[in-house]
Write an enzyme that holds these catalytic residues in place. Structure first.
Site, mmCIF file in Angstrom:
data_model
loop_
_atom_site.group_PDB
_atom_site.id
_atom_site.type_symbol
_atom_site.label_atom_id
_atom_site.label_comp_id
_atom_site.label_asym_id
_atom_site.label_seq_id
_atom_site.Cartn_x
_atom_site.Cartn_y
_atom_site.Cartn_z
ATOM 1 N N CYS A 161 0.922 -1.314 -0.157
ATOM 2 C CA CYS A 161 0.029 -0.101 -0.054
ATOM 3 C C CYS A 161 0.885 1.178 -0.050
ATOM 4 C CB CYS A 161 -0.951 -0.144 1.253
ATOM 5 S SG CYS A 161 -0.158 -0.486 2.868
HETATM 6 N N1 NAP Z 1 -4.186 -4.751 5.438
HETATM 7 C C1 NAP Z 1 -3.566 -3.881 4.151
HETATM 8 O O1 NAP Z 1 -4.034 -2.860 3.931
HETATM 9 C C2 NAP Z 1 -2.698 -4.594 3.169
HETATM 10 C C3 NAP Z 1 -2.228 -3.745 1.933
HETATM 11 C C4 NAP Z 1 -1.625 -4.293 0.952
HETATM 12 C C5 NAP Z 1 -0.955 -5.702 1.112
HETATM 13 N N2 NAP Z 1 -1.266 -6.355 2.394
HETATM 14 C C6 NAP Z 1 -0.915 -7.692 2.439
HETATM 15 O O2 NAP Z 1 -1.865 -8.522 2.104
HETATM 16 C C7 NAP Z 1 -1.727 -9.878 2.938
HETATM 17 C C8 NAP Z 1 -2.904 -10.076 3.629
HETATM 18 O O3 NAP Z 1 -3.272 -9.155 4.574
HETATM 19 P P1 NAP Z 1 -4.598 -8.704 5.383
HETATM 20 O O4 NAP Z 1 -4.380 -7.173 6.026
HETATM 21 O O5 NAP Z 1 -5.774 -9.064 4.785
HETATM 22 O O6 NAP Z 1 -4.080 -9.711 6.817
HETATM 23 P P2 NAP Z 1 -5.343 -10.567 7.795
HETATM 24 O O7 NAP Z 1 -6.494 -9.458 7.929
HETATM 25 O O8 NAP Z 1 -4.261 -10.825 9.024
HETATM 26 O O9 NAP Z 1 -5.750 -11.732 7.083
HETATM 27 C C9 NAP Z 1 -4.780 -12.840 6.984
HETATM 28 C C10 NAP Z 1 -5.536 -13.992 6.221
HETATM 29 O O10 NAP Z 1 -4.621 -14.826 6.023
HETATM 30 C C11 NAP Z 1 -5.246 -16.209 6.773
HETATM 31 N N3 NAP Z 1 -3.975 -16.902 7.250
HETATM 32 C C12 NAP Z 1 -3.184 -16.565 8.213
HETATM 33 N N4 NAP Z 1 -2.293 -17.388 8.689
HETATM 34 C C13 NAP Z 1 -2.425 -18.406 7.673
HETATM 35 C C14 NAP Z 1 -1.614 -19.630 7.655
HETATM 36 N N5 NAP Z 1 -0.594 -20.219 8.367
HETATM 37 N N6 NAP Z 1 -2.289 -20.378 6.716
HETATM 38 C C15 NAP Z 1 -3.506 -20.286 5.757
HETATM 39 N N7 NAP Z 1 -3.949 -19.001 6.048
HETATM 40 C C16 NAP Z 1 -3.628 -18.082 6.871
HETATM 41 C C17 NAP Z 1 -6.001 -15.732 7.836
HETATM 42 O O11 NAP Z 1 -7.245 -16.790 7.758
HETATM 43 P P3 NAP Z 1 -7.642 -17.404 9.450
HETATM 44 O O12 NAP Z 1 -6.934 -16.504 10.344
HETATM 45 O O13 NAP Z 1 -9.173 -17.076 9.185
HETATM 46 O O14 NAP Z 1 -7.359 -18.596 9.321
HETATM 47 C C18 NAP Z 1 -6.701 -14.708 7.075
HETATM 48 O O15 NAP Z 1 -7.854 -14.970 6.251
HETATM 49 C C19 NAP Z 1 -0.420 -9.549 3.941
HETATM 50 O O16 NAP Z 1 0.693 -10.323 3.257
HETATM 51 C C20 NAP Z 1 -0.278 -8.184 3.821
HETATM 52 O O17 NAP Z 1 0.943 -7.712 4.078
HETATM 53 C C21 NAP Z 1 -2.204 -5.728 3.350
#
Ligand code: NAP
Length: 345
Positions: free
Chosen positions: A149
């Protein structure tokens, strides 16, 4: 219909992918994963999807790639890094929202993420998914590394200046602010209400992992190594990201000329808006939309350009940009499912 899977669909970016893709006319969502909620219905866990979906969460496995044409990985970094080559063996194409395949150099990845990168072949295939800079390569990519982001907001603001010769590229300072959803849905002390509400805090100064990503893209445009000073801050708001960027001028420049140059540079870009001169970027004006708004100013007393760039971290900073990349990969209208002014206030 294009069959689409979302790994990590219970996280903030995964849910945002669902919100956008559920209304996409060319897409059928065939699989959503969550380890915590496997076996449960999406609409039972997240009632906002009630009436829109009968999908049930499954556990992440390599077999998921057999059921879809496009697989989005919305997982914490390194979670699926070593599974990506298996996902790519068939016809499935992958859009990874994590940082695992964004940095071209495995050594630089290892230096900033402190884990070995063992998937050098997949890394060499990955295309950095910033459409405004890499659209032609994205079209045919099997693996797209969706940008971070902060790098999206900073790179889009700085890119038009890189080849002008107007600025000293060794003086870029990016002072950036993010809403709390940028940290994801997982529990952490610093994102608890009592700790982040009514507070603004700096974090990751001189060490944040998005630094090499910003430098990679600006250096590639400049044709030489560029370093940036990048200072992120956590803001007491749910979504949104504002970057204020300072760059020293090498010559006198009129604001009108700067505005004309930016409007020309982005004239064919559907999701970059150059604001009227005298207007500065505001996260409210891009909330829930895929737009990046860029405001321009010249501080002539100090011979500096000041740029402001606003995005929604979950949309242009993550899920919206990922859908934009998918549309490009599939030869669809790039704006499909994204053509919305967002919400205000
Ligand atoms: N948030 C932002 O603004 C943003 C912006 C750009 C990029 N990103 C990137 O996008 C990615 C996701 O970010 P997010 O903010 O959506 O994270 P999040 O809200 O913490 O969600 C993480 C997801 O991954 C799953 N997960 C966690 N550990 C896992 C494992 N060991 N095996 C399989 N599934 C697993 C979780 O599922 P459960 O916990 O339900 O099992 C949940 O669905 C990250 O790499 C982040 O750096 C985020």
């Amino acid at each position: 219909m294009i069959k689409v899977g979302i790994a990590g669909a219970s996280g903030y970016t995964g849910l945002e992918l669902l919100r956008l893709l559920i209304k996409h006319p060319d897409v059928e969502i065939t699989a959503v994963t969550s380890e915590k909620h496997q076996g449960q219905k999406l609409a039972d866990v997240f009632p906002s999807f009630g009436g829109f979906s009968d999908l049930q969460f499954v556990s992440l496995s390599p077999a998921i790639a057999d059921t879809c044409d496009i697989l989005f990985l919305a997982l914490p970094h390194t979670t699926a890094m070593n599974q990506v080559p298996a996902f790519l063996t068939g016809n499935c194409r992958v859009i990874d929202l994590s940082a695992d395949y964004r940095l071209k150099s495995a050594e630089i990845f290892e230096e900033w993420y402190s884990v070995p990168h063992e998937q050098k072949e997949a890394l060499s295939q990955a295309v950095y998914g910033l459409p405004e800079m890499h659209r032609d390569n994205i079209r045919s990519a099997k693996l797209v590394a969706n940008p971070g982001c902060y790098p999206t907001s900073v790179t889009l603001a700085v890119a038009p200046l890189v080849k002008t010769g107007w600025v000293d590229l060794d003086t870029i300072i990016a002072d950036c602010k993010s809403g709390v959803s940028g940290a994801g849905r997982k529990l952490a002390t610093h994102t608890q209400f009592a700790e982040c509400n009514e507070a603004v805090s700096a974090y990751g100064l001189a060490t944040h992992r998005h630094t090499p990503e910003i430098e990679q893209e600006i250096s590639a445009l400049a044709g030489r190594d560029i370093r940036v000073t990048f200072s992120p801050h956590l803001m007491p708001m749910t979504r949104g990201m504002l970057s204020t960027i300072y760059i020293n001028l090498k010559k006198d420049l009129e604001l009108e000329a700067l505005g004309k140059h930016y409007r020309e540079y982005y004239k064919n870009e559907p999701f970059v808006r150059i604001l009227n001169l005298g207007t500065f970027a505001n996260t409210h004006h891009v909330a829930a939309s895929n737009f990046c708004d860029i405001g321009l100013q010249i501080d002539s007393r100090n011979r500096r350009i000041i740029l402001t760039s606003a995005i929604d971290n979950l949309v242009k900073g993550a899920a919206g940009q990922a859908v934009q990349n998918m549309n490009i990969m599939l030869g669809l209208d790039e704006k499909t499912a994204l053509d919305s002014p967002g919400i205000f206030p």
